[in-house]
Enzyme design. Structure first.
Site, PDB file in Angstrom:
ATOM      1  N   GLY A   7       0.704  -1.232   0.067  1.00 20.82           N
ATOM      2  CA  GLY A   7      -0.069   0.031   0.086  1.00 20.82           C
ATOM      3  C   GLY A   7       0.792   1.316  -0.023  1.00 20.82           C
ATOM      4  N   GLY A  51       1.206   3.393  -2.467  1.00 24.28           N
ATOM      5  CA  GLY A  51       0.448   4.365  -3.060  1.00 24.28           C
ATOM      6  C   GLY A  51      -0.534   4.827  -2.096  1.00 24.28           C
ATOM      7  N   ASP A  86      15.033  -5.526  -5.664  1.00 27.79           N
ATOM      8  CA  ASP A  86      14.911  -5.905  -7.129  1.00 27.79           C
ATOM      9  C   ASP A  86      15.917  -5.390  -8.047  1.00 27.79           C
ATOM     10  OD1 ASP A  86      12.365  -6.609  -6.260  1.00 27.79           O
ATOM     11  OD2 ASP A  86      11.291  -5.015  -6.890  1.00 27.79           O
ATOM     12  N   GLU A 145      15.433  -4.445 -11.027  1.00 32.99           N
ATOM     13  CA  GLU A 145      14.849  -3.455 -11.849  1.00 32.99           C
ATOM     14  C   GLU A 145      14.758  -2.028 -11.245  1.00 32.99           C
ATOM     15  OE1 GLU A 145      13.710  -6.473 -11.296  1.00 32.99           O
ATOM     16  OE2 GLU A 145      12.847  -7.254 -13.129  1.00 32.99           O
ATOM     17  N   PRO A 166      13.070  -8.913   8.788  1.00 29.73           N
ATOM     18  CA  PRO A 166      13.123  -8.673   7.418  1.00 29.73           C
ATOM     19  C   PRO A 166      13.246  -7.134   7.317  1.00 29.73           C
ATOM     20  CG  PRO A 166      11.270 -10.093   8.186  1.00 29.73           C
ATOM     21  CD  PRO A 166      11.930  -9.841   9.527  1.00 29.73           C
ATOM     22  N   ASP A 185      -3.197  -2.132   9.724  1.00 29.00           N
ATOM     23  CA  ASP A 185      -4.469  -2.510   9.020  1.00 29.00           C
ATOM     24  C   ASP A 185      -5.501  -1.756   9.248  1.00 29.00           C
ATOM     25  OD1 ASP A 185      -2.252  -4.085   8.032  1.00 29.00           O
ATOM     26  OD2 ASP A 185      -3.420  -5.932   8.357  1.00 29.00           O
ATOM     27  N   CYS A 219     -18.205   2.990 -20.850  1.00 30.92           N
ATOM     28  CA  CYS A 219     -17.477   2.859 -22.225  1.00 30.92           C
ATOM     29  C   CYS A 219     -17.863   1.490 -22.881  1.00 30.92           C
ATOM     30  CB  CYS A 219     -15.852   2.596 -21.743  1.00 30.92           C
ATOM     31  SG  CYS A 219     -14.889   3.209 -23.007  1.00 30.92           S
ATOM     32  N   LEU A 220     -17.179   0.302 -22.679  1.00 24.91           N
ATOM     33  CA  LEU A 220     -17.901  -0.780 -23.402  1.00 24.91           C
ATOM     34  C   LEU A 220     -19.462  -1.079 -22.822  1.00 24.91           C
ATOM     35  CD1 LEU A 220     -17.403  -3.167 -25.289  1.00 24.91           C
ATOM     36  CD2 LEU A 220     -16.493  -4.601 -23.180  1.00 24.91           C
ATOM     37  N   GLN A 254     -21.270   0.886 -24.974  1.00 26.06           N
ATOM     38  CA  GLN A 254     -21.806   0.165 -26.301  1.00 26.06           C
ATOM     39  C   GLN A 254     -22.613  -1.055 -26.249  1.00 26.06           C
ATOM     40  OE1 GLN A 254     -17.428  -0.348 -27.389  1.00 26.06           O
ATOM     41  NE2 GLN A 254     -17.062   1.648 -27.579  1.00 26.06           N
ATOM     42  N   HIS A 269     -15.263   7.484 -19.133  1.00 28.35           N
ATOM     43  CA  HIS A 269     -14.957   6.873 -17.850  1.00 28.35           C
ATOM     44  C   HIS A 269     -14.955   7.946 -16.324  1.00 28.35           C
ATOM     45  CE1 HIS A 269     -13.216   3.128 -19.435  1.00 28.35           C
ATOM     46  NE2 HIS A 269     -12.915   4.014 -20.401  1.00 28.35           N
ATOM     47  N   GLU A 314     -15.653   7.442 -13.504  1.00 26.62           N
ATOM     48  CA  GLU A 314     -15.069   6.730 -12.350  1.00 26.62           C
ATOM     49  C   GLU A 314     -13.507   7.513 -12.104  1.00 26.62           C
ATOM     50  OE1 GLU A 314     -15.153   5.221 -15.133  1.00 26.62           O
ATOM     51  OE2 GLU A 314     -13.583   3.831 -15.515  1.00 26.62           O
TER      52      GLU A 314
END
Ligand code: GLN
Length: 578
Positions: A27, A29, A157, A159, A200, A250, A393-394, A397, A519, A521
């Site tokens: 979490g 973000g 990592d 990367e 850890p 949490d 959107c879809l 449609q 969209h 949302e």
């Protein structure tokens, strides 16, 4: 040095870098978004940015199972879903500089090399890639007081190494006092030992130190409260001030509890002190946010809505949809229970059973033919049963295809996306999209204006004549069928006037049946629920109330065995067809 637009005083921009340790999905973000929110409450302007260490230039070409939702910014960038958290929690200007990937950074460096910009140099990770990353950070900062940069992935990592090296260098260049390093980590609880384990975290911080970064703050995700002893141990062995060890438990009910929890832990005061910034307010006023949290945790009622999609097993695939539904609930003091329905395995004959009892049906965006017949059938079910329907959107449609097939009588109505040669392409490609050969970044993306009919469901919900909404699609409502669809009862209530594109459709005579090509949302916040989601949930509540009234009536007459609308009783399962 920048001069703030707000007060005109000279300020030095400050930077916060957030890294993650031990495991992914901690979490980060959310924590960045919550911290941004707290800083805004201190009168600071903030910007938030995410660095993603994968090679894709953006997540636009990735399968939702790989990546979750693709979040679209107003300026048309396809980005990571964490940017959705940033926009929902804060007022930061989120744009294409708010998300960079390794692929994007390399793309830019390689283009410069091909242009000859490097004057014969040998191009290397250090300094060329790291310089490009630092430029990307400065780009995102704009004239904000504080930029929060989240580094995707987990320490260790391979990367993410160039990003970590770049933020280390950044601290030297901008002044160590202007940069703050926060490490978000996990305290693991060992049931057998009945203990929270710090090893850890110690190892993860050790890895960070190897790369040259000593974190200033440790934010510890934990399912159990930290003892004083654990805090002291973490402080001593991770080389972090005692009060800079922050507990992030949490949350029980809602992610919107996170900012207040971190405030109570003193995170905002700590960050301000460490960055040498004074709060610009006497006392931050959290009352409006507390009201949001209170409503989210103790709603007056519940209403159940079905979301019918192909990637239903993965919550992240429709993240902003679920959030916007929850916001619609907040606007109605209601908790929205989502019944997740997998469109792939939806047998039209079983629809009554699968959807029975819900008070609203939402079909989100999607790509590809798989599951589409289940979605069209769901639109039909909602249309015929008078159940509120929201097609996005879809989903818009599919609603149009339902109307073309059932109301106009075009049995073979379909989208060109699914069948190149369909005889009635009611959803089709516009000429400019026909020329597109590359897949990445070539859809209709970002914000476009839409004029709404004031005398319509959406017109009343928005209360404004022209709205701006974000898009991410290739195919459009085909105007060749417009007259027949409108005559058959599918109104056009929103249009992108410049090219006369249909953006919103509504079913005449239905309490709430709306399809939008965009969209909505992406523009919903808990503190400012999107008008269409708020209105959809109001309709769902009204549907539930009418059903309850009819059922009470039926009971009074000794006839309560069935739901009043004749459909099967609601199922208690939360996931159906998965
Ligand atoms: N696949 C459709 C299109 O490209 C819808 C896209 C979407 O739902 N985002 O037009």
């Amino acid at each position: 040095m920048i001069v703030s637009k707000q007060t005109g005083d000279a300020r030095i921009p400050k930077h916060i870098f957030v890294t993650g340790g031990v495991v992914s999905s901690l979490g980060k973000g959310l924590t960045c978004a919550a911290l941004g929110k707290l800083l805004e409450h201190h009168g600071l302007t903030i910007a938030v940015q995410k660095m993603d260490p994968y090679i894709n230039v953006d997540p636009g070409t990735m399968n939702p199972f790989q990546h979750g939702e693709v979040y679209v910014t107003a300026d048309g960038a396809e980005t990571d879903l964490d940017l959705g958290h940033y926009e929902r929690f804060t007022h930061a200007a989120i744009n294409r500089h708010s998300n960079y990937t390794t692929g994007q950074i390399y793309n830019s460096v390689i283009s410069k090399e091909r242009r000859g910009d490097y004057l014969g140099a040998c191009i290397q990770v250090i300094p060329h890639i790291t310089n490009e990353i630092k430029d990307a950070i400065r780009q995102a900062r704009g004239d904000a007081d504080v930029l929060i940069t989240e580094i995707g992935g987990t320490i260790g990592d391979i990367e993410s190494l160039p990003f970590i090296e770049a933020i280390r260098q950044f601290g030297i260049e901008e002044g160590r006092g202007n940069c703050l390093y926060i490490h978000l980590t996990l305290l693991t609880y060992l049931r057998a030992a009945r203990e929270l384990k710090t090893k850890p975290t110690q190892q993860s911080v050790g890895k960070l130190r190897e790369i040259g970064i000593i974190p200033d703050v440790l934010v510890c995700r934990t399912e159990r409260p930290m003892t004083g002893e654990i805090r002291s141990k973490l402080s001593m062995f991770c080389n972090v001030e005692h009060e800079a060890v922050i507990e992030e438990m949490d949350v029980k009910n809602s992610i919107y509890e996170v900012p207040m929890m971190l405030h109570e832990q003193g995170l905002d005061a700590l960050v301000l002190r460490k960055l040498g910034i004074a709060s610009r307010v006497v006392a931050p006023d959290f009352s409006a946010w507390k009201h949001v949290v209170e409503t989210a945790c103790h709603p007056s009622r519940e209403v159940e809505v079905a979301v019918v999609g192909k990637y239903i097993e993965l919550h992240d695939a429709y993240k902003s949809i679920y959030e916007a539904l929850a916001h619609g609930g907040l606007a109605n003091d209601a908790h929205v229970v989502v019944r997740k329905v997998n469109s792939d395995r939806l047998d039209p004959a079983e629809l009554g059973k699968v959807l029975g009892g819900v008070d609203g049906v939402l079909i989100p965006g999607g790509f590809g033919e798989r599951g589409v017949e289940g979605k069209i059938a769901s639109a039909r079910w909602a249309a015929e049963g008078g159940v509120p329907y929201f097609g996005i959107c879809l989903g818009m449609q599919c609603a149009t295809l339902y109307a073309a097939r059932d109301l106009v009588g075009l049995e073979d109505a379909y989208s060109r996306e699914f069948d190149e040669n369909c005889p009635d392409p009611v959803i089709d490609l516009m000429p400019d999209q026909k020329k597109v050969t590359l897949k990445g970044g070539t859809m209709r993306l970002g914000s476009y204006p839409c004029r709404v009919d004031p005398d319509s469901i959406v017109g009343r919900a928005y209360g404004t004549a022209v709205v701006s909404e974000r898009h991410r699609h290739r195919f459009e409502y085909n105007n060749a069928y417009r007259e027949r669809l409108v005559d058959a009862g599918l109104r056009v209530t929103g249009v992108y006037e410049e090219v006369d594109l249909v953006e919103i459709v509504e079913l005449e005579g239905h309490p709430w049946f709306v399809g939008v090509q965009f969209h909505p949302e992406f523009q919903s916040k808990p503190s400012e629920p999107h008008p269409l989601f708020a209105s959809f949930i109001t309709a769902a509540c009204a549907h539930a109330d009418a059903k309850a009234d009819r059922s009470a009536d039926g009971n009074a007459h000794g006839n309560g065995a069935e739901c009043a609308d004749g459909r099967a009783r609601p199922s208690t399962a939360n996931e159906i067809g998965t």
